[in-house]
Design an enzyme around this catalytic site. Structure first.
Site, PDB file in Angstrom:
ATOM      1  CG  ASN A 155      -1.882   0.924   1.431  1.00 38.09           C
ATOM      2  OD1 ASN A 155      -2.158   1.211   2.665  1.00 38.09           O
ATOM      3  ND2 ASN A 155      -2.185   1.617   0.437  1.00 38.09           N
ATOM      4  CD  GLN A 211      -4.198   5.627   0.797  1.00 38.68           C
ATOM      5  OE1 GLN A 211      -3.339   4.673   0.900  1.00 38.68           O
ATOM      6  NE2 GLN A 211      -5.488   5.174   0.237  1.00 38.68           N
ATOM      7  CG  ASN A 237      -8.379   7.993  -0.218  1.00 38.48           C
ATOM      8  OD1 ASN A 237      -7.587   7.007   0.180  1.00 38.48           O
ATOM      9  ND2 ASN A 237      -9.570   8.002   0.095  1.00 38.48           N
ATOM     10  CB  CYS A 261      -3.957   6.235   5.952  1.00 33.45           C
ATOM     11  SG  CYS A 261      -3.285   5.011   4.782  1.00 33.45           S
ATOM     12  N   GLY A 262      -3.825   3.516   8.161  1.00 31.59           N
ATOM     13  CA  GLY A 262      -3.008   2.525   9.100  1.00 31.59           C
ATOM     14  C   GLY A 262      -1.716   2.369   8.586  1.00 31.59           C
ATOM     15  CG  HIS A 276     -12.673  -0.005   7.297  1.00 29.46           C
ATOM     16  ND1 HIS A 276     -11.862  -0.282   6.256  1.00 29.46           N
ATOM     17  CD2 HIS A 276     -12.216   1.163   7.782  1.00 29.46           C
ATOM     18  CE1 HIS A 276     -10.957   0.440   6.279  1.00 29.46           C
ATOM     19  NE2 HIS A 276     -10.957   1.137   7.309  1.00 29.46           N
ATOM     20  CG  ASN A 314     -12.081   2.663   3.045  1.00 34.82           C
ATOM     21  OD1 ASN A 314     -11.267   2.855   2.056  1.00 34.82           O
ATOM     22  ND2 ASN A 314     -12.242   3.462   4.139  1.00 34.82           N
ATOM     23  CD  GLU A 329      -7.004   1.429   0.882  1.00 34.25           C
ATOM     24  OE1 GLU A 329      -6.949   2.641   0.992  1.00 34.25           O
ATOM     25  OE2 GLU A 329      -5.889   0.908   1.089  1.00 34.25           O
ATOM     26  NE  ARG A 330     -13.401   7.212   2.446  1.00 32.37           N
ATOM     27  CZ  ARG A 330     -13.615   7.788   3.669  1.00 32.37           C
ATOM     28  NH1 ARG A 330     -15.035   8.233   3.776  1.00 32.37           N
ATOM     29  NH2 ARG A 330     -12.871   8.132   4.441  1.00 32.37           N
ATOM     30  CB  CYS A 389      -6.549  -1.687   3.563  1.00 34.87           C
ATOM     31  SG  CYS A 389      -7.501  -0.471   4.251  1.00 34.87           S
ATOM     32  N   GLY A 390      -4.391  -0.847   6.177  1.00 34.24           N
ATOM     33  CA  GLY A 390      -4.131  -1.239   7.711  1.00 34.24           C
ATOM     34  C   GLY A 390      -5.587  -0.889   8.420  1.00 34.24           C
ATOM     35  CB  THR A 391      -8.195   1.661   8.545  1.00 36.74           C
ATOM     36  OG1 THR A 391      -8.312   2.133   7.123  1.00 36.74           O
ATOM     37  CG2 THR A 391      -7.449   2.787   9.210  1.00 36.74           C
ATOM     38  N   GLY A 392      -8.312  -1.320   7.259  1.00 35.58           N
ATOM     39  CA  GLY A 392      -9.209  -2.236   6.900  1.00 35.58           C
ATOM     40  C   GLY A 392      -8.969  -3.547   7.381  1.00 35.58           C
TER      41      GLY A 392
HETATM   42  N1  LIG Z   1      -8.711   4.797   1.447  1.00 37.00           N
HETATM   43  C1  LIG Z   1      -9.024   5.022   3.013  1.00 37.00           C
HETATM   44  C2  LIG Z   1      -7.723   5.664   3.383  1.00 37.00           C
HETATM   45  C3  LIG Z   1      -6.427   4.948   3.479  1.00 37.00           C
HETATM   46  C4  LIG Z   1      -6.740   3.521   4.214  1.00 37.00           C
HETATM   47  C5  LIG Z   1      -5.464   2.594   4.090  1.00 37.00           C
HETATM   48  N2  LIG Z   1      -4.531   2.852   3.015  1.00 37.00           N
HETATM   49  C6  LIG Z   1      -4.806   2.431   5.376  1.00 37.00           C
HETATM   50  O1  LIG Z   1      -3.774   1.850   5.425  1.00 37.00           O
HETATM   51  O2  LIG Z   1      -5.768   2.194   6.306  1.00 37.00           O
HETATM   52  C7  LIG Z   1     -10.167   5.948   3.049  1.00 37.00           C
HETATM   53  O3  LIG Z   1     -10.719   6.698   2.163  1.00 37.00           O
HETATM   54  O4  LIG Z   1     -10.688   5.905   4.351  1.00 37.00           O
END
Ligand SMILES: N[C@H](CCC[C@H](N)C(=O)O)C(=O)O
Length: 292
Positions: free
Chosen positions: A13, A46, A66, A75-76, A166, A197, A215-216, A224-227
């Site tokens: 990512n 990002q 984004n 963004c995690g 999410h 997301n 991802e959004r 995706c960390g937060t994912g």
């Molecule tokens: N696309 C996500 C932001 C980046 C999250 C992702 N890259 C991560 O690592 O958490 C959003 O629109 O909320």
């Protein structure tokens, strides 16, 4: 005018990281879109911006955009790379820093081999906190999932806010998951007023999952960390997973730890691929392009 940047990634990512503490640059969405382009630009999922803190109790402000130019709350994978960046650029000597984002403060702690452990704060589940349009009956427990009509079918979604929104969908096999079809349709579904997301999670066992994320504002990313946080938290809250989960993404594994009413801990690697300079006016000159 030359701006210095680092190109970094967390499990593939990837990010363009710019220090706007010691540099100045306009952050126009069209400029960001052009810089994000994989052929005509630098190319990234990002853009991460390092800014001076606005509050006395944090070390930095962290802004995230984004590839489509939209500014987001969290963004995690990015915050792990952010921690590495501020160390590499000698903007801090602290191993553990407090970083203000648009959705609150996160605390990354960098260790020797460039792995970073991050306190990602507490997840939120109420539809209004996502935001997600759903009737909530007062004093009723949260459902495991919500039925959502999409592309002529009904899917069972869980919803989690990790600072950003999410949706989590259980699938039997991530490799066969309909990411290309359902990802875009759910990302911009009318029940998600700020878009969302979309995570497709295959439960391997109570301590391991495989995950793909549409991802959004970007599309499918390698990680995706937060994912990963949202998917693991969803499985734990629903009694499907133990409090420590290895999340296997296309780009590699993240370790997520969480128990109800506690913060989410995410641990994973960071990498700097190269450093460079660019002139923003080679990409976008507001007064000139706006006329076209
Ligand atoms: N696309 C996500 C932001 C980046 C999250 C992702 N890259 C991560 O690592 O958490 C959003 O629109 O909320």
């Amino acid at each position: 005018m030359r701006i210095q940047f680092s190109k970094m990634h967390g499990l593939g990512n990837d990010f363009m990281v710019i220090d706007l503490v010691t540099q100045r640059m306009p952050l126009h969405p069209e400029l960001i879109r052009r810089l994000a382009h994989r052929n005509f630009g630098i190319g990234f999922d990002q853009l991460l911006i390092v800014e001076a803190p606005e509050r006395p109790d944090v070390d930095f402000k962290y802004r995230i955009f984004n590839a489509d130019g939209s500014e987001v709350e969290q963004c995690g994978n990015g915050v792990r790379c952010f921690a590495r960046f501020v160390h590499e650029r000698h903007l801090t000597k602290k191993a553990k820093i407090r970083v203000e984002t648009n959705s609150g403060v996160v605390e990354p702690e960098i260790n020797s081999n460039a792995w970073v452990r991050v306190n990602m704060g507490e997840p939120r589940f109420l539809p209004d906190d996502i935001p997600f349009k759903a009737e909530m009956l007062p004093n009723k427990p949260l459902p495991d999932t919500y039925p959502v009509e999409v592309l002529g079918q009904t899917v069972a979604l869980d919803v989690v806010n990790m600072g950003n929104p999410h949706a989590v969908l259980l699938v039997d096999d991530v490799l066969k998951a309909p990411v290309e079809k359902l990802g875009p349709a759910l990302e911009s579904h009318e029940r998600f007023p700020q878009r969302v997301n979309v995570g497709f999670m295959q439960i391997v066992n109570r301590g391991e999952v495989r995950l793909r994320v549409f991802e959004r504002g970007v599309g499918e990313t390698l990680a995706c960390g937060t994912g990963a946080c949202a998917a693991a938290v969803s499985g734990i809250r629903r009694g499907l997973l133990d409090p420590e989960v290895r999340v296997y993404l296309a780009g590699g594994p993240l370790l997520i730890q969480w128990q109800p009413n506690e913060v989410v801990w995410m641990t994973g690697p960071t990498a700097t691929t190269f450093e460079g300079t660019f002139n923003p006016y080679d990409f976008y000159v507001p007064e000139q392009h706006e006329e076209q």
